[in-house]
Each structure stands twice: as C-alpha cells, then as structure tokens.
Scaffold this motif. Structure first.
Motif, PDB file in Angstrom:
ATOM      1  N   PRO A 174       1.158 -71.634  -2.066  1.00  0.00           N
ATOM      2  CA  PRO A 174       0.456 -72.256  -3.195  1.00  0.00           C
ATOM      3  C   PRO A 174      -0.511 -71.309  -3.909  1.00  0.00           C
ATOM      4  O   PRO A 174      -0.968 -71.607  -5.017  1.00  0.00           O
ATOM      5  CB  PRO A 174      -0.312 -73.407  -2.519  1.00  0.00           C
ATOM      6  CG  PRO A 174       0.469 -73.709  -1.279  1.00  0.00           C
ATOM      7  CD  PRO A 174       0.963 -72.382  -0.804  1.00  0.00           C
ATOM      8  N   LYS A 175      -0.803 -70.180  -3.275  1.00  0.00           N
ATOM      9  CA  LYS A 175      -1.699 -69.193  -3.891  1.00  0.00           C
ATOM     10  C   LYS A 175      -0.923 -68.039  -4.525  1.00  0.00           C
ATOM     11  O   LYS A 175      -1.510 -67.023  -4.908  1.00  0.00           O
ATOM     12  CB  LYS A 175      -2.674 -68.662  -2.848  1.00  0.00           C
ATOM     13  CG  LYS A 175      -3.568 -69.756  -2.270  1.00  0.00           C
ATOM     14  CD  LYS A 175      -4.533 -69.215  -1.225  1.00  0.00           C
ATOM     15  CE  LYS A 175      -5.404 -70.337  -0.667  1.00  0.00           C
ATOM     16  NZ  LYS A 175      -6.382 -69.851   0.346  1.00  0.00           N
ATOM     17  N   GLY A 176       0.406 -68.198  -4.615  1.00  0.00           N
ATOM     18  CA  GLY A 176       1.211 -67.230  -5.350  1.00  0.00           C
ATOM     19  C   GLY A 176       1.915 -66.180  -4.521  1.00  0.00           C
ATOM     20  O   GLY A 176       2.561 -65.292  -5.070  1.00  0.00           O
ATOM     21  N   ILE A 177       1.833 -66.274  -3.198  1.00  0.00           N
ATOM     22  CA  ILE A 177       2.471 -65.271  -2.352  1.00  0.00           C
ATOM     23  C   ILE A 177       3.770 -65.831  -1.785  1.00  0.00           C
ATOM     24  O   ILE A 177       3.782 -66.865  -1.120  1.00  0.00           O
ATOM     25  CB  ILE A 177       1.533 -64.837  -1.212  1.00  0.00           C
ATOM     26  CG1 ILE A 177       0.293 -64.151  -1.806  1.00  0.00           C
ATOM     27  CG2 ILE A 177       2.256 -63.896  -0.248  1.00  0.00           C
ATOM     28  CD1 ILE A 177      -0.763 -63.803  -0.784  1.00  0.00           C
ATOM     29  N   HIS A 178       4.849 -65.143  -2.064  1.00  0.00           N
ATOM     30  CA  HIS A 178       6.173 -65.564  -1.609  1.00  0.00           C
ATOM     31  C   HIS A 178       6.449 -64.910  -0.260  1.00  0.00           C
ATOM     32  O   HIS A 178       6.528 -63.683  -0.154  1.00  0.00           O
ATOM     33  CB  HIS A 178       7.230 -65.138  -2.631  1.00  0.00           C
ATOM     34  CG  HIS A 178       8.609 -65.604  -2.303  1.00  0.00           C
ATOM     35  ND1 HIS A 178       9.703 -65.232  -3.055  1.00  0.00           N
ATOM     36  CD2 HIS A 178       9.087 -66.420  -1.331  1.00  0.00           C
ATOM     37  CE1 HIS A 178      10.794 -65.787  -2.554  1.00  0.00           C
ATOM     38  NE2 HIS A 178      10.447 -66.512  -1.495  1.00  0.00           N
ATOM     39  N   ALA A 179       6.606 -65.702   0.780  1.00  0.00           N
ATOM     40  CA  ALA A 179       6.872 -65.202   2.127  1.00  0.00           C
ATOM     41  C   ALA A 179       8.212 -65.739   2.612  1.00  0.00           C
ATOM     42  O   ALA A 179       8.484 -66.931   2.497  1.00  0.00           O
ATOM     43  CB  ALA A 179       5.758 -65.626   3.085  1.00  0.00           C
ATOM     44  N   ALA A 180       9.050 -64.871   3.150  1.00  0.00           N
ATOM     45  CA  ALA A 180      10.382 -65.296   3.570  1.00  0.00           C
ATOM     46  C   ALA A 180      10.908 -64.406   4.694  1.00  0.00           C
ATOM     47  O   ALA A 180      10.489 -63.259   4.848  1.00  0.00           O
ATOM     48  CB  ALA A 180      11.359 -65.249   2.386  1.00  0.00           C
ATOM     49  N   THR A 181      11.851 -64.961   5.457  1.00  0.00           N
ATOM     50  CA  THR A 181      12.561 -64.223   6.495  1.00  0.00           C
ATOM     51  C   THR A 181      14.004 -64.023   6.065  1.00  0.00           C
ATOM     52  O   THR A 181      14.629 -64.937   5.528  1.00  0.00           O
ATOM     53  CB  THR A 181      12.547 -64.996   7.832  1.00  0.00           C
ATOM     54  OG1 THR A 181      11.207 -65.165   8.268  1.00  0.00           O
ATOM     55  CG2 THR A 181      13.315 -64.252   8.909  1.00  0.00           C
ATOM     56  N   VAL A 182      14.531 -62.833   6.314  1.00  0.00           N
ATOM     57  CA  VAL A 182      15.959 -62.578   6.111  1.00  0.00           C
ATOM     58  C   VAL A 182      16.579 -62.430   7.491  1.00  0.00           C
ATOM     59  O   VAL A 182      16.336 -61.459   8.198  1.00  0.00           O
ATOM     60  CB  VAL A 182      16.199 -61.312   5.275  1.00  0.00           C
ATOM     61  CG1 VAL A 182      17.703 -61.084   5.088  1.00  0.00           C
ATOM     62  CG2 VAL A 182      15.515 -61.428   3.911  1.00  0.00           C
ATOM     63  N   ILE A 183      17.363 -63.442   7.886  1.00  0.00           N
ATOM     64  CA  ILE A 183      17.994 -63.445   9.208  1.00  0.00           C
ATOM     65  C   ILE A 183      19.355 -62.761   9.114  1.00  0.00           C
ATOM     66  O   ILE A 183      20.187 -63.128   8.281  1.00  0.00           O
ATOM     67  CB  ILE A 183      18.144 -64.882   9.724  1.00  0.00           C
ATOM     68  CG1 ILE A 183      16.754 -65.481   9.985  1.00  0.00           C
ATOM     69  CG2 ILE A 183      18.987 -64.917  10.996  1.00  0.00           C
ATOM     70  CD1 ILE A 183      16.764 -66.936  10.335  1.00  0.00           C
ATOM     71  N   ILE A 184      19.550 -61.780   9.957  1.00  0.00           N
ATOM     72  CA  ILE A 184      20.786 -61.005   9.939  1.00  0.00           C
ATOM     73  C   ILE A 184      21.599 -61.356  11.182  1.00  0.00           C
ATOM     74  O   ILE A 184      21.169 -61.095  12.307  1.00  0.00           O
ATOM     75  CB  ILE A 184      20.477 -59.500   9.895  1.00  0.00           C
ATOM     76  CG1 ILE A 184      19.717 -59.195   8.595  1.00  0.00           C
ATOM     77  CG2 ILE A 184      21.739 -58.672   9.987  1.00  0.00           C
ATOM     78  CD1 ILE A 184      19.212 -57.781   8.500  1.00  0.00           C
ATOM     79  N   ASP A 185      22.747 -61.977  10.971  1.00  0.00           N
ATOM     80  CA  ASP A 185      23.598 -62.434  12.069  1.00  0.00           C
ATOM     81  C   ASP A 185      24.899 -61.645  12.035  1.00  0.00           C
ATOM     82  O   ASP A 185      25.829 -61.970  11.305  1.00  0.00           O
ATOM     83  CB  ASP A 185      23.869 -63.932  11.920  1.00  0.00           C
ATOM     84  CG  ASP A 185      24.690 -64.493  13.086  1.00  0.00           C
ATOM     85  OD1 ASP A 185      24.780 -63.812  14.119  1.00  0.00           O
ATOM     86  OD2 ASP A 185      25.225 -65.600  12.947  1.00  0.00           O
ATOM     87  N   GLY A 186      24.941 -60.584  12.824  1.00  0.00           N
ATOM     88  CA  GLY A 186      26.144 -59.760  12.848  1.00  0.00           C
ATOM     89  C   GLY A 186      25.800 -58.290  12.998  1.00  0.00           C
ATOM     90  O   GLY A 186      24.641 -57.885  12.914  1.00  0.00           O
ATOM     91  N   ALA A 187      26.817 -57.486  13.208  1.00  0.00           N
ATOM     92  CA  ALA A 187      26.628 -56.045  13.343  1.00  0.00           C
ATOM     93  C   ALA A 187      26.344 -55.428  11.977  1.00  0.00           C
ATOM     94  O   ALA A 187      26.978 -55.779  10.979  1.00  0.00           O
ATOM     95  CB  ALA A 187      27.878 -55.418  13.952  1.00  0.00           C
ATOM     96  N   VAL A 188      25.383 -54.526  11.947  1.00  0.00           N
ATOM     97  CA  VAL A 188      25.009 -53.849  10.707  1.00  0.00           C
ATOM     98  C   VAL A 188      25.680 -52.482  10.666  1.00  0.00           C
ATOM     99  O   VAL A 188      25.609 -51.702  11.630  1.00  0.00           O
ATOM    100  CB  VAL A 188      23.482 -53.702  10.601  1.00  0.00           C
ATOM    101  CG1 VAL A 188      23.107 -52.979   9.318  1.00  0.00           C
ATOM    102  CG2 VAL A 188      22.807 -55.073  10.647  1.00  0.00           C
ATOM    103  N   ASN A 189      26.324 -52.184   9.566  1.00  0.00           N
ATOM    104  CA  ASN A 189      27.067 -50.936   9.435  1.00  0.00           C
ATOM    105  C   ASN A 189      26.109 -49.778   9.146  1.00  0.00           C
ATOM    106  O   ASN A 189      25.794 -49.476   8.007  1.00  0.00           O
ATOM    107  CB  ASN A 189      28.097 -51.057   8.309  1.00  0.00           C
ATOM    108  CG  ASN A 189      29.078 -49.899   8.316  1.00  0.00           C
ATOM    109  OD1 ASN A 189      29.002 -49.007   9.157  1.00  0.00           O
ATOM    110  ND2 ASN A 189      30.007 -49.914   7.378  1.00  0.00           N
TER     111      ASN A 189
END
Length: 243
Positions: A174-189
């Motif tokens: 509500p104070k303007g800060i966007h907070a998020a998680t990026v969940i990575i499910d799998g092997a990363v190349n």
C-alpha cells in the motif's frame, strides 16, 4: 564509484547462471550493482555488461553478514543512485539426508537463504519507502512450497523467504513497494548443471530446462507491472516438467 543518472537495480547472489542473466536483462535501463563474495568474477561480469553498453558495478558482499548488507545498500544510495529494484537470488541448494544434517550446516543454509534475504529486503524497504516506489524480488524454488526428502535445511530457508516477501508485500504494497517471489520449479540450464549432472542435462528434451534469459525476462516484466495488477508470486517451470 561514480554517481549515475540512471536508477539502480541491485542483484544479490550473482554467479554464472540466473543471477548473471537477471543483471544482463536490467543492464540496458539501470545501473546494475551485483553482490557476491567473489569480487574478481563480479568485476568480470561488470566489464561484460559495460562492453555491451550498460552500467554495472560489482561489490563484494557476504550475504550472511547483516552489517555488510546494510553498509553496501547505504553506499549504493549515497554514491551511485537510488535503488529502484532489489533482487535476492542467493541460496545454498543443500541436499542431504535429515540425519546427516548438522545444526551448523542447517544454520549456514538458513543464514544465506533466509536471514540474508530478510536483511536485504528490510534494508531495500528502508531506502524505497520514503520515495513511495520500488520492486523487491526473491528467487524461490520448489522447496518454497513443499519440503522433500533430503531437503530439510533448504526447504526451511525457502519457506522462510517466501514468508518474508509476503509480509513485505502486505505491509508495504500500500506504500508503493512491489514485493514478489519467483518460484522456479525445474532444472535451470546453466553451466553448473552440465558439470555436476551431465547425464541429467543430456536426458532433457529440447527446452526441457529453464532458460536463464527467459526467467530473467519474467523478473523484468514483474518489475514493470502496473500497480493495479501486481504479481505476488510467479511459478515457472518448463513445459515438460512433472508437477
């Protein structure tokens, strides 16, 4: 360090895989500051970004040490520019049977994966809140959602970082800060998976591993979202991943 005319994107936990890809994606539009313990490698990454026309700085920071995170972010604000994007990509991918995990090992995994994320997020908020804007993104994993056999320490840390980002989002969204998680499910190349698990890498179908550049694009697009439709959690996996 020279003060920039650009906004600043800080990427904590930069190596040869996803961290470097995130830095590369933000570099055309932001002065990218990269955190890791290996300063020589960071300087090489920064030089590559500058050669491509971007602005970049590498800073040696131990993300397990509160004082180092606090001082590094304060230095960036004072000497480089205002932090608009803060990405925490660090975490020890620890895999061991429960009865073989020592208390010391558990704490080390927690300190890098959870404690460091908490301090980094808290200090990013401290600088962003007076300006009423900013984006804080944490890298998650399958273990952010469920514990698995042999992942007792890693899952505990990833569960914790997910809780921290949700708390930041509810308090400071509500104070303007966007907070998020990026969940990575799998092997990363990335190079490490080909070195450590060559048979697994060879067994994958085309595009069966997550492309670091495509994952980095998701981070960038989440940052660009309009506040009327913010993502709290993105869940990424290859088309062939079983879940």
């Amino acid at each position: 360090m020279n003060r920039t005319s650009k906004k600043v994107a800080v990427i904590a936990g930069v190596g040869e895989g996803l961290g470097q890809a995130i830095a590369r994606r933000f570099a055309p539009d932001y002065h990218v500051v990269m955190f890791a313990r290996d300063l020589e490698k960071l300087q090489g990454y920064a030089a590559q970004l500058r050669e491509a026309g971007g602005e970049a700085t590498g800073m040696k920071v131990d993300l397990r040490v509160e004082r180092e995170i606090v001082e590094a972010l304060a230095t960036i604000e004072q000497e480089i520019g205002p932090i608009e994007v803060a990405v925490y990509n660090a975490g020890a991918q620890h895999r061991k049977p429960l009865l073989e995990i020592s208390g010391d090992a558990f704490e080390k995994v927690w300190r890098l994966g959870a404690f460091g994320a908490f301090v980094f997020g808290r200090e990013a908020v401290r600088h962003m809140e007076p300006r009423g804007k900013g984006t804080i993104l944490f890298t998650g994993a399958t273990s952010s959602l469920r514990g698995g056999a042999n992942f007792g320490a890693f899952a505990a840390a990833k569960f914790a970082t997910r809780a921290v980002i949700q708390s930041i989002a509810r308090e400071f969204g509500p104070k303007g800060i966007h907070a998020a998680t990026v969940i990575i499910d799998g092997a990363v190349n990335m190079p490490a998976i080909h070195r450590l698990f060559p048979d697994l890498a060879k067994s994958m179908p085309p595009d069966g591993m997550l492309s670091t550049d495509e994952v980095a694009e998701t981070y960038y697009q989440i940052h660009r979202q309009h506040r009327s439709a913010w993502t709290l959690e993105a869940d990424l996996r290859p088309y062939s991943e079983k879940f």
